[in-house]
Design a protein around this motif. Structure first.
Motif, PDB file in Angstrom:
ATOM      1  N   PRO A   1      -5.027   6.947   6.811  1.00 21.29           N
ATOM      2  CA  PRO A   1      -4.549   8.339   6.856  1.00 21.29           C
ATOM      3  C   PRO A   1      -5.478   9.348   6.223  1.00 21.29           C
ATOM      4  O   PRO A   1      -5.439  10.531   6.563  1.00 21.29           O
ATOM      5  CB  PRO A   1      -3.209   8.275   6.098  1.00 21.29           C
ATOM      6  CG  PRO A   1      -3.322   7.073   5.221  1.00 21.29           C
ATOM      7  CD  PRO A   1      -4.152   6.086   5.993  1.00 21.29           C
TER       8      PRO A   1
ATOM      9  N   ARG B   1       1.408  15.980   9.874  1.00 20.89           N
ATOM     10  CA  ARG B   1      -0.019  15.707   9.695  1.00 20.89           C
ATOM     11  C   ARG B   1      -0.805  16.949   9.263  1.00 20.89           C
ATOM     12  O   ARG B   1      -0.658  18.033   9.828  1.00 20.89           O
ATOM     13  CB  ARG B   1      -0.594  15.175  11.014  1.00 20.89           C
ATOM     14  CG  ARG B   1      -2.104  14.981  11.025  1.00 20.89           C
ATOM     15  CD  ARG B   1      -2.558  14.439  12.359  1.00 20.89           C
ATOM     16  NE  ARG B   1      -4.012  14.367  12.440  1.00 20.89           N
ATOM     17  CZ  ARG B   1      -4.680  13.822  13.464  1.00 20.89           C
ATOM     18  NH1 ARG B   1      -4.010  13.313  14.484  1.00 20.89           N
ATOM     19  NH2 ARG B   1      -5.988  13.797  13.467  1.00 20.89           N
TER      20      ARG B   1
ATOM     21  N   SER C   1       0.577  11.790   9.865  1.00 18.66           N
ATOM     22  CA  SER C   1       1.839  12.307   9.354  1.00 18.66           C
ATOM     23  C   SER C   1       2.390  11.264   8.390  1.00 18.66           C
ATOM     24  O   SER C   1       1.999  10.096   8.418  1.00 18.66           O
ATOM     25  CB  SER C   1       2.831  12.544  10.497  1.00 18.66           C
ATOM     26  OG  SER C   1       2.362  13.552  11.370  1.00 18.66           O
ATOM     27  N   GLU C   2       3.306  11.687   7.527  1.00 15.48           N
ATOM     28  CA  GLU C   2       3.841  10.798   6.492  1.00 15.48           C
ATOM     29  C   GLU C   2       5.362  10.889   6.455  1.00 15.48           C
ATOM     30  O   GLU C   2       5.945  11.946   6.723  1.00 15.48           O
ATOM     31  CB  GLU C   2       3.270  11.195   5.133  1.00 15.48           C
ATOM     32  CG  GLU C   2       3.842  10.425   3.947  1.00 15.48           C
ATOM     33  CD  GLU C   2       3.331  10.917   2.607  1.00 15.48           C
ATOM     34  OE1 GLU C   2       3.884  10.519   1.565  1.00 15.48           O
ATOM     35  OE2 GLU C   2       2.361  11.716   2.592  1.00 15.48           O
TER      36      GLU C   2
ATOM     37  N   ALA D   1       6.012   5.232   1.126  1.00 17.00           N
ATOM     38  CA  ALA D   1       5.554   6.142   2.172  1.00 17.00           C
ATOM     39  C   ALA D   1       4.971   5.362   3.342  1.00 17.00           C
ATOM     40  O   ALA D   1       4.274   4.362   3.143  1.00 17.00           O
ATOM     41  CB  ALA D   1       4.503   7.101   1.617  1.00 17.00           C
ATOM     42  N   SER D   2       5.263   5.824   4.540  1.00 16.09           N
ATOM     43  CA  SER D   2       4.654   5.247   5.738  1.00 16.09           C
ATOM     44  C   SER D   2       3.832   6.323   6.433  1.00 16.09           C
ATOM     45  O   SER D   2       4.124   7.520   6.315  1.00 16.09           O
ATOM     46  CB  SER D   2       5.723   4.697   6.692  1.00 16.09           C
ATOM     47  OG  SER D   2       6.594   5.727   7.113  1.00 16.09           O
ATOM     48  N   TYR D   3       2.803   5.886   7.148  1.00 16.12           N
ATOM     49  CA  TYR D   3       1.869   6.818   7.781  1.00 16.12           C
ATOM     50  C   TYR D   3       1.641   6.436   9.239  1.00 16.12           C
ATOM     51  O   TYR D   3       1.789   5.271   9.627  1.00 16.12           O
ATOM     52  CB  TYR D   3       0.523   6.815   7.048  1.00 16.12           C
ATOM     53  CG  TYR D   3       0.625   7.146   5.581  1.00 16.12           C
ATOM     54  CD1 TYR D   3       0.533   8.455   5.136  1.00 16.12           C
ATOM     55  CD2 TYR D   3       0.816   6.139   4.635  1.00 16.12           C
ATOM     56  CE1 TYR D   3       0.628   8.767   3.791  1.00 16.12           C
ATOM     57  CE2 TYR D   3       0.915   6.437   3.290  1.00 16.12           C
ATOM     58  CZ  TYR D   3       0.822   7.750   2.872  1.00 16.12           C
ATOM     59  OH  TYR D   3       0.928   8.040   1.531  1.00 16.12           O
TER      60      TYR D   3
ATOM     61  N   HIS E   1      -3.116  14.740   4.274  1.00 18.03           N
ATOM     62  CA  HIS E   1      -3.607  13.547   4.970  1.00 18.03           C
ATOM     63  C   HIS E   1      -4.132  14.031   6.323  1.00 18.03           C
ATOM     64  O   HIS E   1      -3.344  14.287   7.237  1.00 18.03           O
ATOM     65  CB  HIS E   1      -2.494  12.516   5.153  1.00 18.03           C
ATOM     66  CG  HIS E   1      -1.901  12.033   3.868  1.00 18.03           C
ATOM     67  ND1 HIS E   1      -2.615  11.276   2.965  1.00 18.03           N
ATOM     68  CD2 HIS E   1      -0.676  12.233   3.327  1.00 18.03           C
ATOM     69  CE1 HIS E   1      -1.846  11.005   1.927  1.00 18.03           C
ATOM     70  NE2 HIS E   1      -0.675  11.573   2.114  1.00 18.03           N
TER      71      HIS E   1
ATOM     72  N   ILE F   1       8.390   9.560   3.596  1.00 20.18           N
ATOM     73  CA  ILE F   1       8.628   8.870   2.330  1.00 20.18           C
ATOM     74  C   ILE F   1      10.099   8.508   2.197  1.00 20.18           C
ATOM     75  O   ILE F   1      10.985   9.308   2.534  1.00 20.18           O
ATOM     76  CB  ILE F   1       8.160   9.713   1.125  1.00 20.18           C
ATOM     77  CG1 ILE F   1       8.183   8.867  -0.156  1.00 20.18           C
ATOM     78  CG2 ILE F   1       8.976  10.987   0.968  1.00 20.18           C
ATOM     79  CD1 ILE F   1       7.468   9.497  -1.331  1.00 20.18           C
TER      80      ILE F   1
ATOM     81  N   GLN G   1       2.484   2.807   1.663  1.00 18.89           N
ATOM     82  CA  GLN G   1       2.010   3.007   0.301  1.00 18.89           C
ATOM     83  C   GLN G   1       3.197   3.121  -0.651  1.00 18.89           C
ATOM     84  O   GLN G   1       4.211   3.729  -0.317  1.00 18.89           O
ATOM     85  CB  GLN G   1       1.153   4.272   0.204  1.00 18.89           C
ATOM     86  CG  GLN G   1       0.549   4.528  -1.164  1.00 18.89           C
ATOM     87  CD  GLN G   1      -0.564   5.552  -1.117  1.00 18.89           C
ATOM     88  OE1 GLN G   1      -1.714   5.273  -1.415  1.00 18.89           O
ATOM     89  NE2 GLN G   1      -0.237   6.775  -0.730  1.00 18.89           N
TER      90      GLN G   1
END
Length: 219
Positions: free
Chosen positions: A178, A153, A115-116, A171-173, A111, A118, A96
């Motif tokens: 998510p 998470r 987990s995220e 950002a990656s998830y 989320h 950035i 995102q």
């Protein structure tokens, strides 16, 4: 010794069978491009492989930022979830883009399914998260261009632009869906009765109604 060789032979056959079975399964299911027309109660089914194209694995929308002027928080998000990028289906990945103007912020949110991490691509972003009960420890860091931060998470977290220039992060998830819940929207952006919000948050009812008016809530 003969018995050892016999068991070694059987063990080798067993390992070979397991390896070949795993290899066959991997080859048979290299990917499962989402059929976005299928029901989503338990996830998307696989699109017919004959109709899969390179476009199912490509997303160009992140090249352009969203409109940061249409909300009070002065941020915009451009998602790359399975709904926008069907090739993510089943891979446990999502991406995102987030654009934040000076003084803006992505409010406290969670989320529940991922987990995220950035990565700051432009400007600087002050980011942080709060650990769970009973500690409720706050971890905050100002991130400059090229730096990353991880948000475990389900924990409340935020990103804010405390600088004087436009900021953008990628950002990656760990999940292609998510999920998200903004605390402010959950409390003040719906018809949650104001007197109950007051009782469950200890925020004065007059202030609750003020926030509801700001965020489009009622009650």
């Amino acid at each position: 010794m003969a018995m050892f060789h016999r068991y070694h032979h059987y063990f080798s056959i067993l390992l070979s069978t397991i390896f070949l079975s795993h290899l066959h399964s991997a080859q048979a299911a290299d990917f499962c491009v989402a059929d976005l027309t299928s029901p989503t109660t338990t996830g998307y089914t696989c699109k017919n492989p004959a109709t899969v194209t390179a476009d199912d694995f490509v997303l160009t929308a992140l090249a352009r930022g969203g409109n940061t002027s249409n909300n009070v928080n002065k941020f915009a998000a451009v998602p790359g979830f399975v709904q926008q990028l069907p090739g993510l289906n089943g891979l446990g990945l999502a991406i995102q883009r987030a654009d934040i103007e000076p003084g803006g912020a992505i409010p406290l949110h969670t989320h529940p399914a991922a987990s995220e991490m950035i990565y700051v691509a432009e400007g600087s972003i002050t980011a942080g998260f709060i650990s769970g009960e009973p500690a409720n420890v706050v971890y905050v860091k100002k991130l400059n261009k090229g730096e990353v931060m991880v948000f475990p998470r389900g924990l409340l977290h935020f990103q804010a632009n405390t600088g004087k220039e436009h900021a953008m992060g990628i950002a990656s998830y760990s999940n292609s869906e998510p999920g998200v819940q903004l605390v402010s929207a959950a409390l003040f952006g719906n018809d949650f009765p104001s007197f109950l919000v007051e009782k469950t948050t200890n925020i004065d009812e007059a202030e609750v109604k003020k926030l509801k008016a700001l965020l489009g809530g009622s009650g």
